[in-house]
Design an enzyme around this catalytic site. Structure first.
Site, PDB file in Angstrom:
ATOM      1  N   LEU B  84       0.826  -1.209   0.000  1.00 23.64           N
ATOM      2  CA  LEU B  84       0.000   0.000   0.000  1.00 23.64           C
ATOM      3  C   LEU B  84       0.859   1.256   0.000  1.00 23.64           C
ATOM      4  O   LEU B  84       1.357   1.675   1.046  1.00 23.64           O
ATOM      5  CB  LEU B  84      -0.896  -0.011   1.237  1.00 23.64           C
ATOM      6  CG  LEU B  84      -2.072  -0.976   1.150  1.00 23.64           C
ATOM      7  CD1 LEU B  84      -2.740  -1.129   2.506  1.00 23.64           C
ATOM      8  CD2 LEU B  84      -3.076  -0.479   0.133  1.00 23.64           C
ATOM      9  N   ALA B  85       1.052   1.823  -1.156  1.00 28.81           N
ATOM     10  CA  ALA B  85       1.821   3.065  -1.247  1.00 28.81           C
ATOM     11  C   ALA B  85       1.653   3.611  -2.662  1.00 28.81           C
ATOM     12  O   ALA B  85       2.233   3.095  -3.609  1.00 28.81           O
ATOM     13  CB  ALA B  85       3.290   2.818  -0.925  1.00 28.81           C
ATOM     14  N   GLU B  86       0.839   4.634  -2.776  1.00 26.90           N
ATOM     15  CA  GLU B  86       0.478   5.133  -4.107  1.00 26.90           C
ATOM     16  C   GLU B  86       1.643   5.838  -4.789  1.00 26.90           C
ATOM     17  O   GLU B  86       1.825   5.732  -6.007  1.00 26.90           O
ATOM     18  CB  GLU B  86      -0.736   6.063  -4.013  1.00 26.90           C
ATOM     19  CG  GLU B  86      -2.020   5.361  -3.572  1.00 26.90           C
ATOM     20  CD  GLU B  86      -2.045   5.006  -2.090  1.00 26.90           C
ATOM     21  OE1 GLU B  86      -1.222   5.580  -1.332  1.00 26.90           O
ATOM     22  OE2 GLU B  86      -2.857   4.157  -1.677  1.00 26.90           O
ATOM     23  N   HIS B 155     -14.023   8.873  -1.339  1.00 26.36           N
ATOM     24  CA  HIS B 155     -14.257   7.846  -2.362  1.00 26.36           C
ATOM     25  C   HIS B 155     -14.988   8.372  -3.596  1.00 26.36           C
ATOM     26  O   HIS B 155     -15.407   7.586  -4.429  1.00 26.36           O
ATOM     27  CB  HIS B 155     -15.045   6.670  -1.767  1.00 26.36           C
ATOM     28  CG  HIS B 155     -14.273   5.889  -0.756  1.00 26.36           C
ATOM     29  ND1 HIS B 155     -14.009   6.367   0.503  1.00 26.36           N
ATOM     30  CD2 HIS B 155     -13.683   4.670  -0.822  1.00 26.36           C
ATOM     31  CE1 HIS B 155     -13.317   5.464   1.181  1.00 26.36           C
ATOM     32  NE2 HIS B 155     -13.098   4.423   0.396  1.00 26.36           N
TER      33      HIS B 155
END
Ligand SMILES: Cc1ncc(C[n+]2csc(CCOP(=O)(O)OP(=O)(O)O)c2C)c(N)n1
Ligand SMILES: [Mg+2]
Lengths: 372, 364
Positions: B84-86, B155
């Site tokens: 998880l790491a954009e 979102h």
């Protein structure tokens, strides 16, 4: 010069977490030291090459600083005092490996084979990096801190997917280890087992901020450990040690052993850049103390003591350095030739209609100016 | 390890040799999510340089199932989950593209792409320019965007203006399943980095049309409905809304033309200006907040280019200038058929006769 990869990688694995002292092969007096048997001392010809390139690199660096003072460069971040890292890294990489440098690393880029004037393009005020990254496998010098670490991991991972024997090495500063991208890069490299080397030049400062305000970690090398990345702490003013550590990390990566994190302890002798005033945040005594640990002087002492370097060779190397400096001076004596139309050329693969319109308008403006 | 990707031939640069755009199977009803899935599968099959990765895109097939089945079919070296790491997803995609791959990455939701903003704007968009064209980065960044699905905070953002404002990026967004297929194939073949915005609320919209990369080019707008009285310029999720509004408007005597931009950057001035010159009136519709929004650029460009053809100021129907509202309030934020009709009604229809009397000129 090849070292047995498996034996070495086992040893690196033992170094989790890193030892409490920096590993070195040649001490400040030029005496050989024992790096705990972890690092393989480079052979004589490698030491001589390190010396030659360090002399050239330092001369180039002081020349660039002078050019910045004269206004020939917009700005220049010197790496004086960090030559062991700059040269050790550049020479330890193989032809097929990639270097991902920062703004600080002009000397490493030069040592990789990029021309002196090309290296300084950006600092000279050009709109581009000055060289073709594919020619010497050197990415553009990167300014946004730590962002290049991810590019190195991606390139290395792609090499692995393609079955290529390529290692990517990224240069980072101590300050850059606080950026999120460093951590994301270490994590991805660990998970992907990517053939990548992180080399942190801990030069004590991020502009004005000393390491003590940057991190509470006992050593930056600790930062690799949390991501499962074997880490080393080396004397960053010892070219032989940096060279050996990088070689060992490259061999490890090539053998499928994945990433390595190397912290090289060094010192930024000059200001952050030619535009900075370091008297506002550090004492000259501190600088003087580090000058006694000069990386070039110590290697020279060592080479003379062992009889590898004589006056004649030293003179030849100095002449070569003067030559490189003279070429940089000459190359930068002319004003940058700017071509306003070029601004539109490479924004996209093909200029968009919008850009073509803007280009035409700008060229019209210029034509009118010329007429009046 | 085994190499599953063919090494690129010596001397070639990544991004200079796009694989063939295959034409897919005969028409059947397909959702936008399904069409995107087929586009990815066809691109993976056509070009060994293509890799697909992101958060949950492997085993799960993506939170919207757009990558469903791809990991099983193409293997974990071509379709894979990342940590998880954009920023890392984009940053490593850049490095992979430098080394000859064509990464197609997924940002799980619009607002979760923000950590990658630096990599996108400072590197992905600028590497080609910085290297005078030597380093091309043919990366596609897929971003599910926009609301209308009852999503909670973070979102439902519409982030197109951030990307469209960045030189070096292409920004595209499809409105229909068939165009989603076409645009995605075209984006993957494009030598420039592309931010590919997927309107979430149209993921499940169905269409029966052949899936093919042929048709309008990646940088062209299309007229989705021809009309003579007013041009509605829109894109992505609100194209469907505009078409509904056009139907309703017909009942009230307005013949509405609907232009689907497809490409937000670059902007297809020719197609849009031609339409607006013809109809003399324009409305810009998007669900992103209006202030400094994408519609402002559209209105300004059209005013600059079509002023003498305009019968009325160009109006905008946009989202409110508030953080995206919660599910029970989002209907007040999103452009609706009624709001579009109201805006059309405000396009100075009544002024015409007076003005014609005053000048004695006829209408073109
Ligand atoms: C993301 C980012 N933030 C801030 C800066 C401004 N900046 C340039 S150099 C620097 C200090 C970096 O220190 P360090 O990483 O130790 O490298 P050094 O300059 O000492 O080589 C800063 C804050 C930047 N270039 N990028
Ligand atoms: Mg520093």
């Amino acid at each position: 010069m090849a070292m047995p990869a498996t034996a070495v990688s086992d040893r690196i694995a033992e170094l989790l977490p890193p030892g409490g002292f920096p590993l070195g092969l040649i001490d400040a007096d030029g005496q050989p030291t024992d790096a705990g048997g972890v690092l393989n001392p480079p052979p004589p010809e490698a030491l001589l090459e390190l010396h030659r390139r360090m002399v050239v690199g330092r001369r180039f660096d002081t020349q660039a600083t002078a050019l910045a003072r004269q206004g020939r460069l917009a700005v220049y971040p010197s790496s004086r005092g960090q030559e062991a890292c700059q040269i050790g890294v550049a020479l330890a990489l193989r032809e097929q490996d990639w270097l991902f440098p920062t703004y600080r690393d002009s000397v490493a880029v030069l040592t990789r084979g990029v021309g002196g004037v090309e290296v300084l393009s950006m600092m000279r005020g050009e709109w581009h990096c000055g060289y073709d990254p594919y020619e010497h496998r050197v990415a553009p010098q990167c300014t946004p801190l730590a962002t290049n670490a991810l590019h190195a991991v991606g390139l290395a991972h792609a090499a692995r997917l393609k079955g290529e024997d390529t290692v990517a090495l990224v240069l980072l500063g101590d300050g850059a280890t606080s950026e999120g991208d460093t951590h994301e890069a270490l994590n991805f490299a660990g998970v992907w087992n990517a053939p990548v080397v992180f080399l942190v030049q801990n030069n004590g400062y991020a502009i004005s901020v000393p390491l003590s305000k940057q991190t509470a970690a006992p050593a930056l090398a600790c930062k690799g450990v949390g991501y499962g990345v074997p880490s080393l702490l080396v004397d960053g003013n010892d070219a032989a040690a940096v060279f050996a550590a990088v070689r060992c990390a490259v061999e490890r990566a090539t053998a499928g052993g994945g990433p390595t994190f190397i912290e090289a302890l060094t010192y930024r002798v000059d200001a952050h850049t030619s535009a900075d005033d370091p008297t506002r945040y550090r004492d000259d005594a501190e600088v003087q103390a580090w000058l006694t640990r000069d990386p070039l002087a110590r290697l020279e002492k060592h080479l003379r003591a062992t009889g590898l370097l004589d006056d004649e060779r030293a003179r030849a190397v100095q002449e070569e350095a003067e030559q490189v400096a003279a070429e940089a001076r000459e190359g930068l004596s002319a004003e940058v030739e700017v071509d306003p139309a070029a601004l539109f050329e490479h924004v996209y693969a093909e200029p968009t209609e919008n850009l073509l319109e803007q280009r035409a308008r700008l060229l019209d403006e210029l034509a009118e100016e010329e007429q009046s | 390890m085994t190499a599953t990707l063919e090494p690129r031939t010596a001397g070639t640069r990544p991004g200079t040799e796009p694989g063939p755009a295959g034409t897919a199977a005969a028409p059947r009803p397909v959702t936008m999510a399904g069409a995107l899935n087929t586009a990815l599968a066809d691109a993976l099959a056509a070009d060994p340089r293509v890799v697909v990765f992101g958060e949950d895109v492997g085993t799960l097939g993506g939170v919207f199932r757009v990558t469903d089945g791809l990991a099983a079919r193409f293997g974990a070296e071509r379709v894979f989950d990342t940590p998880l790491a954009e920023s890392a997803i984009i940053g490593t995609a850049i490095g992979m593209a430098m080394n000859g791959l064509v990464p197609v990455v997924e940002m799980q939701f619009d607002a979760f792409a923000y950590p990658a903003f630096e990599q996108i704007t400072s590197h992905l968009a600028k590497m080609r320019n910085r290297t005078r064209g030597r380093v091309a980065l043919p990366v596609v960044v897929r971003v599910p965007y926009g609301g209308g699905i009852g999503g909670v905070e973070h979102h439902c953002d519409s982030s197109e203006a951030y990307y469209a404002h960045t030189p070096g990026l292409r920004v595209v967004t499809p409105a229909t399943p068939a165009d989603a297929y076409r645009l995605l194939r075209q984006s993957i073949e494009c030598p420039d980095p592309v931010v590919f915005l997927e309107p979430k609320r149209r993921y499940w919209a169905k269409e029966t049309a052949p899936l093919t990369a042929d048709g309008p080019a990646i940088d062209r707008a299309v007229v989705r409905r021809s009309g003579t009285d007013v041009t509605v310029v829109t894109y992505g999720g609100t194209v469907g809304t505009a078409l509904e509004a056009a139907e309703a408007a017909a009942g009230e005597g307005w013949d509405v033309e609907v232009v689907d931009l497809r490409s937000l950057a670059p902007f297809d001035d020719a197609t849009v200006a031609e339409s607006v010159r013809r109809t003399g009136r324009a409305l810009v519709v998007h669900e992103a907040q209006g202030f400094a929004g994408y519609g402002a650029e559209v209105a300004a460009r059209l005013t600059e280019r079509c002023f003498h053809h305009l019968e009325a100021p160009i109006l905008r129907v946009t989202g409110l200038d508030v953080p995206y509202p919660p599910p029970k309030l989002e209907q007040h934020h999103l452009p609706t058929v009624d709001r579009i009709l109201d805006a059309i009604d405000r396009l100075q229809w009544d002024d015409e006769p007076e003005r014609f009397e005053g000048t004695g000129e006829g209408r073109a």
